[in-house]
Design an enzyme around this catalytic site. Structure first.
Site, short mmCIF file in Angstrom:
data_model
loop_
_atom_site.label_atom_id
_atom_site.label_comp_id
_atom_site.label_asym_id
_atom_site.label_seq_id
_atom_site.Cartn_x
_atom_site.Cartn_y
_atom_site.Cartn_z
N GLU A 1 0.88 -1.17 0.00
CA GLU A 1 0.00 0.00 0.00
C GLU A 1 0.91 1.22 0.00
O GLU A 1 1.51 1.55 1.02
CB GLU A 1 -0.91 0.02 1.22
CG GLU A 1 -1.78 1.27 1.29
CD GLU A 1 -2.47 1.47 2.63
OE1 GLU A 1 -2.69 2.64 3.02
OE2 GLU A 1 -2.77 0.46 3.31
N ARG B 1 1.34 10.41 0.07
CA ARG B 1 1.68 11.49 1.00
C ARG B 1 2.85 12.34 0.52
O ARG B 1 3.25 13.29 1.21
CB ARG B 1 2.01 10.92 2.38
CG ARG B 1 0.87 10.15 3.02
CD ARG B 1 1.28 9.55 4.34
NE ARG B 1 0.25 8.66 4.88
CZ ARG B 1 0.41 7.88 5.94
NH1 ARG B 1 1.56 7.91 6.60
NH2 ARG B 1 -0.56 7.11 6.36
N LYS C 1 -10.73 -1.44 5.83
CA LYS C 1 -9.58 -1.09 6.63
C LYS C 1 -10.08 -0.53 7.96
O LYS C 1 -11.01 0.30 7.97
CB LYS C 1 -8.75 -0.03 5.89
CG LYS C 1 -7.59 0.56 6.70
CD LYS C 1 -6.78 1.52 5.85
CE LYS C 1 -5.62 2.12 6.62
NZ LYS C 1 -4.71 2.88 5.73
#
Length: 209
Positions: A41, A45, A129
């Site tokens: 994943e 960012r 999640k």
């Protein structure tokens, strides 16, 4: 197609990876794969995150690469265009979820409350999640959710380590965990790919259902 059970059964741990320098992307992915972890994943960012994602998607076919920290439809579009094979959001709004469901790839929406779990379940998804796992209640909270809503499978992420992962993985409603400990910043900065391979080997050895 949007439901993501296949994503949750690739590895006991989904590495949550932040890459500042795209030159590190391919060797990092190869190091994880060498340790038996064939999924990433990659968080959106950094300004160069999409470049790193595209490099991994194009050059490391053994890795299932997804985009994390998806906050907007625009980010979702850009991630899919770069080669993301699944999308992960830290939380989800109705409009973001609606949009991600149109993209034709697995989606792992972030939830932290029973109401959010129910709202996502209503949209036809039973894989989610759980974030931030530690602050939101940890294994005890997930066990409590599993009593009234046993059909949902979670990937808890946030504050999890190699030491605490087994407590989550022992739960019947947890398929895998997400963790950043496999790719410490110091190892990436020093290009210590062997260390990352060793950490991946430890993660791959965790019990997986």
């Amino acid at each position: 197609m949007a439901n993501a059970p296949s994503v949750l059964h690739v590895s006991p741990v989904i590495p949550v990876v932040t890459i500042d320098d795209p030159q590190h992307a391919v060797p990092l992915a190869k190091a994880l794969a060498a340790g038996g972890v064939s999924i990433i994943e990659l968080t959106l960012r950094t300004e160069s995150a999409l470049t790193s994602l595209k490099l991994i998607a194009n050059e490391v076919p053994d890795i299932l690469v997804g985009a994390g920290t998806v906050l907007t439809p625009g980010q979702a579009d850009a991630a899919v265009a770069a080669g993301a094979q699944f999308l992960v959001s830290p939380g989800v709004t109705p409009s973001l979820l609606d949009y991600m469901l149109t993209l034709g790839i697995p989606v792992l929406p972030g939830v932290a409350t029973v109401g959010e779990v129910m709202a996502v379940l209503e949209r036809g998804l039973d894989t989610m999640k759980f974030f931030p796992a530690g602050p939101a209640g940890g294994p005890d909270y997930l066990a409590a959710i599993g009593a009234p809503i046993p059909q949902v499978q979670f990937c808890p992420t946030g504050g999890i380590s190699l030491a605490t992962a087994p407590a989550y993985l022992a739960l019947p409603n947890v398929s895998c965990v997400g963790g950043s400990w496999l790719t410490p910043r110091s190892a990436i900065d020093n290009q210590n790919w062997q260390q990352i391979t060793q950490l991946a080997e430890g993660a791959a050895a965790l019990r997986m259902k």
